[in-house]
Design a protein around this motif. Structure first.
Motif: not given
Ligand code: FAD
Ligand code: AMP
Lengths: 256, 327
Positions: A21, A28, A224, B140
Motif C-alpha cells: 500500500l 495500492i 492488507v 485486500l
C-alpha cells in the motif's frame, strides 16, 4: 440490425503475489506495476466488437478514471472498439457516484444523437468489487438488467442471455435497450494486432470531468489482511519427493 | 424499536449457510444498535424457511407473497426489499454473500437511492456505520463509512461463522404482498439450461484439486495433471494464464474471476501465486505447491512444497500412488 454498444471499463493495477500500500493507505503502491481492466470487462469489450462485426453499427468504450486511463481506452480500441469517452477523475468514486457519472455521459450522448441499445459492464470491478454500478445505471435509464452473463445472443430484436448458477444456467430474454453485466468465460478475447494498435492511436477520445459529490460508501483506509503466517514445509526436491508427498496424501486422507 | 432486517435465502425449506452467516452478523449489529432482528424471505417456500429462524434469534419474519415471485426476477426481488425499507424504515438490511443476494441488494439500493456496501466482514452501527469490506476478491480489506437512513450491506461469504442466538426467539411470521410493476418482471428467468459437463466432480465441491499453470507449457502437458487428479478422485483446475492460452476451458479456472474452491488439499503445479489466483483458493484446507522457483509467492503461501520441475514431480507422484496401491 445495426447496433450502438457501450462498454464500461475500469483501470486497475496488475497486482503481483503481494500487495503493497501507499503510505497514506488510500491505494495500492503502483510504482512497479502495470495496469489493466477486469477480465470480465475484457469479455464485454470482445462481445461488443463481435456483435458489431456481425450486425454493423458502432461501439464505444467508457472509463471514469485518471488521465493515465487513456491507456486502457486505447487498448480497447486496438481490439476494434470505434471510439472512447473518458470521464476524468483523480480519486476513486463509490458505486453510486460512478453510476451517476456514467448515466450523465449516456444522457449527453443521447442529446448528441447517439442512442445505445446495449451497455456492457463487468459483473464486478476487479478492485472495488461493488457489485452495483451496472444495476444502478439500468435503473436510472429505466432499462432491464441481467448480470453475470456467460452467453449473449441477438434473438427476435432482443437478447437471449445465459447466467451461470449452481447446477446449470438460467436463461433470460429481454428487449432492447438493455444493460448486461458479463463474466469472464463469455468468450475468449482476441489479442490486439499491430495494425489495430496503430489505428487505435488515431481514434477519437472525448473527455469531460464529472463531479464526484458526496460518498455514500466513503473509503477511510485500506488494509492488507494479515496472513496466518503458515510455515511452508518443503517435502523435497524433484521426483525424489514423491514418497513424502504420498505419505502426506495418506495422512490427509485423500488417497482413498 | 428499530428493526435490523436480514435477507434469508432458502433452499428446501431452511435458511442456507450464507444466510445463517448473514443472520449472525445482523444479530450482532442489532444487539449493538439496540434493535430487533427481523428477516425477509422471498420466493417459493419462504414461509417454511421462516418457521426455523427462531434459533438464529429472528423475532419476526416478513414473507413476500406474489405471483410474480415464482421465478427469479432480480428487479422484483429488489423492489420487494425496497418496499420494506420504506414501510419499516429498518436501521439496516443485511444480506448473504451470494452473487444473487448482491444483485438483489444493488437493485434495492438503486430503487431507494441508498448507498450499498458489498461483501462486508464486519459492521458497527452508527451514523455513518463503520464497515470493513473485501476488495480484490478478498486480497485486500477496505475500512469505510457507510451512510444512508437504512444501511444496505452484504456479508462476504465464509468470513463470519454462523452461530445460533444465546436465547432462541419465537419467530412471528407475517406475510405481505409487495407492490410490483410490470417493468420489475421484464428481466426474469424463463428457463434453466443444463450445462453439458455433468458426471465429473465439480471444481467447487472437489475434495482434491490439482491445478496447472503456465509452467505446464501446453494443453498436452495437462495429461499428467489429469492423471494425478484422477488417481485422487479430484478435479483439474488451472490459472488464468492457462485459460488465456486456450489450453483449458474457463470453467477450470481457479481465482477471483474463476471458481472459488475449498478442497481438503489443493495442489497447484507451475502456478506463481498471483493475488487474483489466491483469491480463489483461500478456502483450501492445505496447499501443496509444486514449483521450480523456491521464491514463488505460491510457495510462501503453501503449507507444503516440492521444489522441482512439475513434468518430473507430477508423474513421479502418480507412479508412487500406483506403487503403494499395488496397481
Ligand atoms: C483483475 C484480474 C483478475 C484475475 N483473475 C485471475 C483468476 O481468476 N485466476 C488466475 O489464476 N489468475 C487471475 N488473474 C491473473 C493473475 O494475475 C496471474 O497473471 C496468473 O494467475 C498467472 O498464472 P500462472 O501462475 O500460471 O503464470 P505465471 O505467473 O507465469 O507463473 C508460472 C509459474 O510456473 C513456474 N514454473 C515454470 N515452469 C515450471 C516447471 N516446469 N515446473 C514447475 N514450475 C514451473 C514458475 O516458477 C512460475 O512460478 C487475474 C488478473 C487480474 C488483473
Ligand atoms: N471507474 C469506472 N469507470 C468505468 N466503468 C466502471 C467504473 N467502475 C465500475 N465500472 C463498471 O461497473 C462494473 C461493476 O463495478 P462495481 O459495481 O464497482 O463492482 C465494472 O465491471 C465496470 O464495467
Amino acid at each position: 440490425m445495426a447496433l450502438n454498444i457501450l462498454c464500461c471499463v475500469k483501470r486497475v493495477p496488475m497486482t503481483g503475489g503481494r500487495i503493497v500500500l501507499t503510505a497514506d493507505e488510500q491505494a495500492i503502491e503502483t510504482r512497479h506495476l502495470g495496469f489493466t481492466i477486469s477480465p470480465h470487462e475484457e469479455c464485454g469489450v470482445e462481445e461488443a466488437v463481435r456483435l458489431i462485426e456481425a450486425n454493423g453499427g458502432s461501439s464505444t468504450v467508457l472509463t471514469l478514471g485518471p488521465p493515465e486511463a487513456e491507456e486502457q481506452l486505447r487498448d480497447c480500441m486496438a481490439l476494434g472498439i470505434d471510439r472512447a469517452i473518458h470521464l476524468l477523475a483523480e480519486d476513486e468514486f463509490d458505486g453510486q457516484a460512478t453510476a451517476r457519472a456514467i448515466v450523465a455521459a449516456i444522457e449527453a450522448e443521447r442529446a448528441a444523437g447517439t442512442e445505445y441499445e446495449i451497455v456492457f459492464f463487468g459483473n464486478e470491478s476487479a478492485d472495488a468489487g461493488n457489485f452495483q454500478v451496472g444495476i444502478r445505471v439500468a435503473h436510472a435509464l429505466g432499462w432491464p438488467c441481467v448480470t453475470g452473463v456467460k452467453a449473449v445472443a441477438l434473438e427476435d430484436g432482443g437478447l437471449r442471455l445465459e447466467q451461470e448458477v449452481p447446477g446449470g444456467r438460467d436463461v433470460y430474454r429481454v428487449p432492447l435497450p438493455a444493460v448486461v453485466t458479463v463474466k469472464e468465460g463469455l468468450n475468449l478475447p482476441r489479442y490486439p494486432s499491430v495494425p489495430g494498435r496503430l489505428r487505435a492511436k488515431k481514434k477519437p477520445v472525448e473527455s469531460s470531468t464529472p463531479e464526484r459529490g458526496a460518498q455514500g460508501v466513503a473509503k477511510a483506509r485500506l488494509v492488507v489482511p494479515v496472513d496466518e503466517g503458515s510455515q511452508t514445509e518443503v517435502l523435497g526436491r524433484g521426483a525424489d519427493a514423491a514418497p513424502a508427498v504420498v505419505e502426506l496424501l495418506e495422512r490427509v486422507g485423500v488417497l482413498g | 424499536m428499530t428493526a435490523i432486517l436480514v435477507l434469508v435465502e432458502h433452499d428446501g425449506g431452511a435458511a442456507d449457510d450464507l444466510s445463517r452467516q448473514a443472520a449472525t452478523l445482523a444479530r450482532g449489529y442489532a444487539d449493538a444498535a439496540g434493535g430487533a432482528l427481523e428477516a425477509v424471505l422471498i420466493g417459493p417456500g419462504g414461509a417454511d424457511a421462516a418457521a426455523g429462524l427462531g434459533e438464529l434469534g429472528v423475532a419476526k419474519a416478513h414473507v413476500a407473497e406474489h405471483d410474480g415471485l415464482g421465478q427469479f426476477a432480480p428487479q422484483a426481488w429488489g423492489r420487494t426489499i425496497a418496499g420494506l425499507v420504506s414501510r419499516l424504515a429498518p436501521a439496516a438490511v443485511v444480506a448473504p454473500g451470494s452473487e444473487r443476494a448482491a444483485e438483489v441488494m444493488a437493485h434495492a439500493a438503486a430503487i431507494t437511492d441508498l448507498p450499498f456496501a458489498a461483501n462486508c466482514v464486519s459492521a458497527t452501527p452508527g451514523d455513518p456505520a463503520s464497515v470493513t469490506r473485501v476488495r480484490w476478491g478478498g486480497s485486500l480489506l477496505e475500512e469505510a463509512r457507510l451512510h444512508g437512513g437504512t444501511k444496505l450491506l452484504t456479508v462476504a461469504a465464509h468470513t463470519v461463522e454462523a452461530t445460533p442466538a444465546a436465547t432462541a426467539a419465537t419467530t412471528e411470521v407475517a406475510s405481505f404482498t409487495p407492490d410490483l410493476a410490470d417493468a420489475d418482471l421484464v428481466a426474469r428467468v424463463v428457463e434453466r439450461a443444463q450445462t453439458g459437463a455433468g458426471g465429473g466432480i465439480s471444481l467447487a465441491d472437489a475434495k482434491v484439486v490439482v491445478s496447472g499453470g503456465r509452467g505446464v507449457g501446453s494443453a498436452e502437458g495437462f495429461a499428467a495433471i489429469e492423471e494425478l487428479a484422477g488417481l485422487l478422485n479430484g478435479a483439474v483446475g488451472c490459472s488464468r494464464a492457462v485459460t488465456i492460452a486456450g489450453w483449458r476451458p474457463h470453467t477450470d479456472q481457479v481465482g477471483q474471476t474463476g471458481t472459488k474452491i475449498a478442497p481438503e488439499i489443493y495442489i497447484p503445479c507451475g502456478i506463481s501465486g498471483a493475488t487474483q489466483h489466491m483469491a480463489g483458493c483461500k478456502g483450501a484446507k492445505r496447499i501443496l505447491a509444486i514449483n521450480t522457483d523456491p521464491d514463488a509467492p505460491m510457495i510462501a503461501n503453501a503449507d507444503y512444497a516440492v521444489i522441482g520441475d512439475l513434468h518430473e514431480v507430477v508423474p513421479a507422484i502418480s507412479a508412487e500412488i500406483r506403487k503403494v496401491r499395488g496397481t
